[in-house]
Enzyme design. Structure first.
Site, PDB file in Angstrom:
ATOM      1  N   GLU A  33       0.776  -1.377   0.064  1.00  0.00           N
ATOM      2  CA  GLU A  33      -0.129  -0.186   0.123  1.00  0.00           C
ATOM      3  C   GLU A  33       0.895   1.327   0.048  1.00  0.00           C
ATOM      4  O   GLU A  33       1.633   1.299   0.661  1.00  0.00           O
ATOM      5  CB  GLU A  33      -1.121   0.088   1.368  1.00  0.00           C
ATOM      6  CG  GLU A  33      -0.461   0.396   2.427  1.00  0.00           C
ATOM      7  CD  GLU A  33      -1.168   0.624   3.644  1.00  0.00           C
ATOM      8  OE1 GLU A  33      -1.391   1.983   3.641  1.00  0.00           O
ATOM      9  OE2 GLU A  33      -1.859  -0.163   4.279  1.00  0.00           O
ATOM     10  N   LYS A 122      -8.509  -3.655   9.733  1.00  0.00           N
ATOM     11  CA  LYS A 122      -7.477  -3.240  10.319  1.00  0.00           C
ATOM     12  C   LYS A 122      -7.428  -2.855  11.626  1.00  0.00           C
ATOM     13  O   LYS A 122      -8.066  -1.755  12.131  1.00  0.00           O
ATOM     14  CB  LYS A 122      -6.861  -2.343   9.335  1.00  0.00           C
ATOM     15  CG  LYS A 122      -5.462  -1.736   9.793  1.00  0.00           C
ATOM     16  CD  LYS A 122      -4.746  -0.791   9.013  1.00  0.00           C
ATOM     17  CE  LYS A 122      -5.122   0.620   9.446  1.00  0.00           C
ATOM     18  NZ  LYS A 122      -4.599   1.758   8.430  1.00  0.00           N
ATOM     19  N   GLY A 152       2.141  -1.449  16.002  1.00  0.00           N
ATOM     20  CA  GLY A 152       2.300  -2.015  17.248  1.00  0.00           C
ATOM     21  C   GLY A 152       2.657  -3.589  16.950  1.00  0.00           C
ATOM     22  O   GLY A 152       3.477  -4.311  18.037  1.00  0.00           O
TER      23      GLY A 152
END
Length: 206
Positions: A33, A122, A152
């Site tokens: 992306e 997501k 994270g």
């Protein structure tokens, strides 16, 4: 089966895109992306889609406007990733037969995204929810919906996230930072893929 790893190339320029894309594919990362707050993002998406669209899922990140979904499609992209849960963005993406991956954090957002047609969501920022937060969400989410941990998740904790129910990961600065050379990205990509394959051996496609 494709590794469920999305390379987030925030800040990449069109002139860098092909070389960076090449090393990602060589390492085994086949979802890419280009966030729309990068320089000339649709140019980069177009170049990547033309060169690698048959071998990788190419698209945009930080998509918050339904009109941009069509621009991604027109550039050749097929993946639309958002930081938020916008039903109009999701619905437009699904209507154009593209892959929607909206950002969610709460159960309400998760089910709103699913209701709008998202088949993958997501968890963002994943660091705030942690694996325990994801585990609680997975207890109520439909099994068929893939949850990607973004923000994270890294090579050091893939196993914890997978045990909690993550299907995959979006990897940003741990993989690419503006100015990184292709060699630097290749080295980081190999490390990330190796860690992913060790944590999820059944998902590597090897």
């Amino acid at each position: 089966m494709t590794r469920k790893l999305v390379a987030i190339l925030r800040g990449i320029t069109p002139d860098e895109a092909l070389d960076i894309g090449a090393v990602l594919l060589e390492a085994g990362i086949t979802m890419i992306e280009v966030p729309l707050n990068s320089p000339k993002p649709f140019d980069s998406i177009g170049r990547l889609a033309k060169a690698y669209g048959n071998d990788a899922l190419i698209g945009a990140g930080t998509v918050i406007d339904p009109a941009d979904v069509e621009r991604v499609r027109d550039a050749g992209g097929k993946l639309v990733v958002s930081p938020n849960c916008d039903r109009d963005v999701i619905a437009r993406t699904v209507a154009l037969s593209m892959v929607s991956m909206p950002g969610v954090f709460t159960p309400t957002e998760c089910f709103a995204a699913i209701g709008a047609g998202a088949k993958a969501i997501k968890l963002f920022p994943a660091s705030l929810a942690g694996p325990d937060g994801l585990k609680a969400l997975k207890a109520v989410l439909p099994e068929a919906v893939d949850v990607y941990a973004v923000g994270g998740a890294s090579a050091s904790n893939f196993s914890d996230w997978l045990k909690a129910g993550a299907a995959g990961f979006g990897i940003g600065t741990a993989l690419y930072k503006p100015g990184d050379t292709p060699d630097a990205v290749a080295a980081k990509a190999r490390e990330i893929v190796a860690a992913y394959d060790e944590a999820a051996p059944d998902s590597s496609g090897e």
